[in-house]
Design an enzyme around this catalytic site. Structure first.
Site, PDB file in Angstrom:
ATOM      1  N   CYS A   2       0.827  -1.200   0.000  1.00 36.39           N
ATOM      2  CA  CYS A   2       0.000   0.000   0.000  1.00 36.39           C
ATOM      3  C   CYS A   2       0.863   1.252   0.000  1.00 36.39           C
ATOM      4  O   CYS A   2       1.834   1.365   0.739  1.00 36.39           O
ATOM      5  CB  CYS A   2      -0.950   0.080   1.190  1.00 36.39           C
ATOM      6  N   ARG A  28       3.861  -0.176  -4.749  1.00 41.25           N
ATOM      7  CA  ARG A  28       3.655  -0.674  -3.382  1.00 41.25           C
ATOM      8  C   ARG A  28       2.352  -1.470  -3.241  1.00 41.25           C
ATOM      9  O   ARG A  28       2.135  -2.147  -2.230  1.00 41.25           O
ATOM     10  CB  ARG A  28       3.617   0.507  -2.406  1.00 41.25           C
ATOM     11  N   TRP A  74      -2.873  -2.808  -1.631  1.00 40.03           N
ATOM     12  CA  TRP A  74      -2.543  -4.243  -1.728  1.00 40.03           C
ATOM     13  C   TRP A  74      -3.380  -4.887  -0.645  1.00 40.03           C
ATOM     14  O   TRP A  74      -3.104  -4.729   0.544  1.00 40.03           O
ATOM     15  CB  TRP A  74      -1.051  -4.444  -1.481  1.00 40.03           C
ATOM     16  N   ASN A 100      -1.726   1.949   5.823  1.00 37.33           N
ATOM     17  CA  ASN A 100      -0.865   0.877   5.325  1.00 37.33           C
ATOM     18  C   ASN A 100      -0.441   0.045   6.526  1.00 37.33           C
ATOM     19  O   ASN A 100       0.074   0.607   7.483  1.00 37.33           O
ATOM     20  CB  ASN A 100       0.366   1.509   4.644  1.00 37.33           C
ATOM     21  N   GLY A 101      -0.683  -1.259   6.483  1.00 38.45           N
ATOM     22  CA  GLY A 101      -0.305  -2.101   7.624  1.00 38.45           C
ATOM     23  C   GLY A 101      -1.489  -2.917   8.075  1.00 38.45           C
ATOM     24  O   GLY A 101      -2.474  -3.073   7.344  1.00 38.45           O
ATOM     25  N   GLU A 467      17.720 -17.640  -6.329  1.00 31.88           N
ATOM     26  CA  GLU A 467      17.313 -16.280  -6.687  1.00 31.88           C
ATOM     27  C   GLU A 467      16.778 -16.239  -8.125  1.00 31.88           C
ATOM     28  O   GLU A 467      15.784 -15.583  -8.414  1.00 31.88           O
ATOM     29  CB  GLU A 467      18.500 -15.314  -6.498  1.00 31.88           C
ATOM     30  N   LYS A 471      13.121 -14.855  -9.486  1.00 30.76           N
ATOM     31  CA  LYS A 471      12.898 -13.875 -10.570  1.00 30.76           C
ATOM     32  C   LYS A 471      11.928 -14.423 -11.593  1.00 30.76           C
ATOM     33  O   LYS A 471      11.012 -13.729 -12.044  1.00 30.76           O
ATOM     34  CB  LYS A 471      14.211 -13.545 -11.284  1.00 30.76           C
ATOM     35  N   GLU A 474       8.282 -14.669 -10.104  1.00 31.85           N
ATOM     36  CA  GLU A 474       7.634 -13.382  -9.846  1.00 31.85           C
ATOM     37  C   GLU A 474       7.012 -12.761 -11.088  1.00 31.85           C
ATOM     38  O   GLU A 474       5.902 -12.253 -11.031  1.00 31.85           O
ATOM     39  CB  GLU A 474       8.667 -12.375  -9.334  1.00 31.85           C
ATOM     40  N   HIS A 490      18.603 -36.701  -5.528  1.00 35.28           N
ATOM     41  CA  HIS A 490      17.950 -37.133  -4.283  1.00 35.28           C
ATOM     42  C   HIS A 490      16.437 -36.916  -4.324  1.00 35.28           C
ATOM     43  O   HIS A 490      15.782 -36.997  -3.285  1.00 35.28           O
ATOM     44  CB  HIS A 490      18.568 -36.397  -3.091  1.00 35.28           C
ATOM     45  N   LYS A 584       5.944  -4.270  -3.795  1.00 32.56           N
ATOM     46  CA  LYS A 584       7.379  -4.051  -3.702  1.00 32.56           C
ATOM     47  C   LYS A 584       7.890  -4.171  -2.278  1.00 32.56           C
ATOM     48  O   LYS A 584       8.894  -4.807  -2.017  1.00 32.56           O
ATOM     49  CB  LYS A 584       7.694  -2.664  -4.274  1.00 32.56           C
TER      50      LYS A 584
HETATM   51  C1  AGP Z   1      12.475  -9.491  -4.939  1.00 33.41           C
HETATM   52  O1  AGP Z   1      12.436  -9.662  -6.311  1.00 33.41           O
HETATM   53  C2  AGP Z   1      11.226  -9.677  -4.256  1.00 33.41           C
HETATM   54  N1  AGP Z   1      10.251  -8.767  -4.736  1.00 33.41           N
HETATM   55  C3  AGP Z   1      11.215  -9.845  -2.743  1.00 33.41           C
HETATM   56  O2  AGP Z   1      11.614 -11.160  -2.507  1.00 33.41           O
HETATM   57  C4  AGP Z   1      12.073  -8.889  -1.893  1.00 33.41           C
HETATM   58  O3  AGP Z   1      13.426  -9.126  -2.127  1.00 33.41           O
HETATM   59  C5  AGP Z   1      11.740  -9.092  -0.411  1.00 33.41           C
HETATM   60  O4  AGP Z   1      10.401  -8.790  -0.194  1.00 33.41           O
HETATM   61  C6  AGP Z   1      12.616  -8.253   0.503  1.00 33.41           C
HETATM   62  O5  AGP Z   1      12.479  -6.892   0.263  1.00 33.41           O
HETATM   63  P1  AGP Z   1      13.521  -5.854   0.822  1.00 33.41           P
HETATM   64  O6  AGP Z   1      14.814  -6.090   0.116  1.00 33.41           O
HETATM   65  O7  AGP Z   1      12.939  -4.517   0.516  1.00 33.41           O
HETATM   66  O8  AGP Z   1      13.664  -6.114   2.291  1.00 33.41           O
END
Ligand code: AGP
Length: 589
Positions: A2, A28, A74, A100-101, A467, A471, A474, A490, A584
């Site tokens: 948010c 956000r 969100w 927000n929260g 990682e 990507k 997402e 395994h 984000k």
């Molecule tokens: C990254 O591509 C993601 N959107 C997510 O995993 C992100 O890295 C995670 O939420 C942590 O965010 P931050 O780095 O702002 O703490």
């Protein structure tokens, strides 16, 4: 999660200012949005389901007003509907609130308010705040009522309220970000700086457990005691263009391409500061790296780098799990938090736990002035500039660069570490050319219709495989999983069928033979092998050449996968900047 934004000042286009600011905060949260503006002493509302980016303010200007708030949502409580979109208003339509929260005790509060006769129009926790505030306003002035309301709320939140008959904004934060922007006789309050960056670069930071009242100017108060607090105006050095897409179609591709420069910026730190922090790591009775999502994968990769370069063991725990590990913490423990936003709730909670146990905290963060920045004993800013695409790219590689530098500094090899990273930055610059992009586009076209893919690596390239999978998940929504190459046999190798794409991250070091062997096992089961490697190999069905960056290989190897994820997202008609279900900055637990 948010974005919230408020404006107060002489400009009569307060509503339009809010809409344009919310567009900058849309990363956000983007399932619905709304604006409340004062028309005389009453609130008027506009709420919509969908992305605010699609709303044309020039064709649909809002009525004149000098005080307004807005929200880009969100969803947490209640589905994505106009009724649940913020702002929420009191029954007299004098007060509007955005939030927000999460208000953890909203059920009890809501029950009490319903018993008093308040009617709720939404399923949100937020609507509780506006009715509670309105209830306190019956017997108190607005500011006292706001203090009393906020004192009753439990949870992490940032909240903004306007009262139109008094022309005031009240804002408060407890665990979620909120910043005041200071213009010429005008003020902004937002979740993040880009919302008002086109108007001012002067900011005032609201700390946790503080409230700010904006009318003639901002007045800050401690939430618990009501005591007024002095604040400084700080000038930030972000350029407004740095938060814009420029000529790029999406923020994600812009931010991938920016990695030509961001590694240089990240390592441009004061040597004596890096050496001092290396001494803290060396002197600590145990160091633990924490982060969430991509940042957790960076921590995991850094544990290999520290082992190899600094011959030092560092622990890694994901932010949300860290509180369950707190019992081993001592006063001499060091916790290193890695975060782009500096606002991730799970990481923040972990840091609170660390601080309670007396441990020292070092943050490696992008957003200066963020909660993590302000609560840490030491901070290193990675200086990547605003990262707006939900999928982290440039912040990831900058965090890896800083942690690599620290590992070298721990081994009294800071100069060597800097040289390695400068060379890696040069290699990235050469690599990210249009022909390279085309090569990855061709691959994306070949594999775009697969519903599953896998990534394997070994040693530091194992967390990079994890990682890479994040990507791909997402933004492409392809089911992707990362594995340590040696683990396939395994269990996971059962998932491979004819044509399944499998990316092998292959470094030019002692791990090469093993990863090639793992890829061979996948190929024998029909897998389509995409080798990300400095050298070609017969086993690769598709070779993505990467420069040999030595110990900087994780920084380099992830970039083609970022690019592939982006290309797949576009080909599959997904919006890579705003993937479904994500936001984000994850400011809720
Ligand atoms: C990254 O591509 C993601 N959107 C997510 O995993 C992100 O890295 C995670 O939420 C942590 O965010 P931050 O780095 O702002 O703490």
């Amino acid at each position: 999660m948010c974005g919230i934004f408020a404006y107060s000042g002489p400009n009569k286009k307060a509503g339009d200012i809010i809409i344009s600011g919310l567009k900058k905060l849309e990363y956000r949260g983007y399932d619905s949005w709304g604006v409340a503006y004062c028309k005389d002493d009453k609130v008027d509302l506009m709420k919509k389901v969908g992305k605010i980016g699609e709303f044309n303010v020039k064709e649909n200007p809002l009525p004149e007003s000098t005080l307004a708030i807005g929200h880009s949502r969100w969803a947490t409580h209640g589905g994505v509907t106009e009724a649940n979109a913020h702002p929420h208003t009191d029954s007299e339509e004098k007060i509007a609130i955005v939030h927000n929260g999460i208000i953890e005790n909203y059920r009890e509060l809501k029950k009490e308010l319903i018993e008093k006769g308040y009617e709720f129009k939404s399923e949100t926790d937020t609507e509780t705040i506006v009715h509670l505030l309105s209830d306190f306003c019956k017997t108190n002035d607005f500011i006292t009522a706001a203090k009393l309301t906020l004192q009753k709320l439990k949870g992490r939140y940032a909240v903004l309220a306007i009262k139109c008959d008094e022309q005031k904004i009240v804002a408060a934060r407890r665990g979620s970000p909120l910043i005041v922007g200071v213009g010429e006789k005008e003020y902004f309050v937002a979740s993040d700086i880009p919302a008002f960056l086109e108007h001012t670069r002067k900011v005032m930071y609201i700390d946790d457990n503080e409230m700010v009242v904006v009318n003639d100017k901002p007045h800050f108060y401690e939430l618990d005691t009501g005591k007024e607090v002095d604040k400084r105006v700080v000038e930030i050095d972000w350029e407004p263009e740095s938060a814009e897409k420029g000529d790029f179609e999406h923020f994600m591709i812009k931010e991938i391409m920016e990695q030509k420069d961001t590694i240089y910026r990240a390592i441009n730190q004061k040597d004596d500061e890096i050496l001092r922090l290396a001494e803290e790591i060396k002197g600590a009775f145990g160091t633990t790296l924490i982060g969430c999502g991509t940042a957790a994968k960076v921590c995991h990769a850094a544990s290999y780098i520290f082992s190899k370069v600094a011959k030092r063991h560092v622990n890694v725990v994901v932010g949300s799990e860290f509180p369950s590990y707190k019992d081993f913490l001592k006063e001499k423990s060091l916790v290193i938090a890695v975060s782009q936003s500096g606002e991730t709730a799970d990481t923040l909670e972990a840091l609170e736990v660390a601080k309670e146990k007396g441990a020292k905290v070092l943050s490696i963060i992008n957003v200066e002035g963020s909660t993590m920045d302000r609560m840490s004993d030491y901070a290193i800013h990675i200086k990547a500039g605003p990262e707006k695409a939900v999928a982290s790219t440039k912040a990831t590689t900058s965090q890896l660069a800083i942690l690599t530098l620290l590992a070298y500094a721990c081994n009294d090899e800071l100069v060597e570490g800097k040289r390695l990273l400068i060379e890696a930055a040069g290699m990235i610059n050469d690599m990210l050319n249009p022909r390279y992009e085309e090569h990855i586009q061709t691959l994306a076209e070949k594999i775009k219709d697969f519903e599953s893919m896998y990534v394997i690596g070994k040693a530091v390239n194992y967390p990079m495989a994890l990682e890479a999978a994040i990507k791909l998940q997402e933004v492409s929504y392809i089911h992707a999983e990362g594995f340590a190459g040696g683990e396939l046999k395994h269990g996971p190798i059962a998932l491979i069928s004819e044509g399944t794409p499998c990316i092998a991250l292959v470094a030019n070091d002692e791990t090469r033979t093993d990863v090639i062997n793992n890829a061979t096992e996948v190929k024998a089961r029909g897998g389509y092998i995409i080798g990300v490697s400095p050298e070609n190999d017969d086993i690769f069905d598709y070779w993505i050449k990467v420069p040999d960056g030595g110990n900087a290989s994780p920084i380099i190897n992830i970039i083609p996968v970022q690019l592939l994820a982006y290309k797949l997202a576009v080909l599959r008609q997904n919006n890579p900047d705003m993937p479904r279900n994500l936001a984000k900055s994850v400011t809720v637990k």
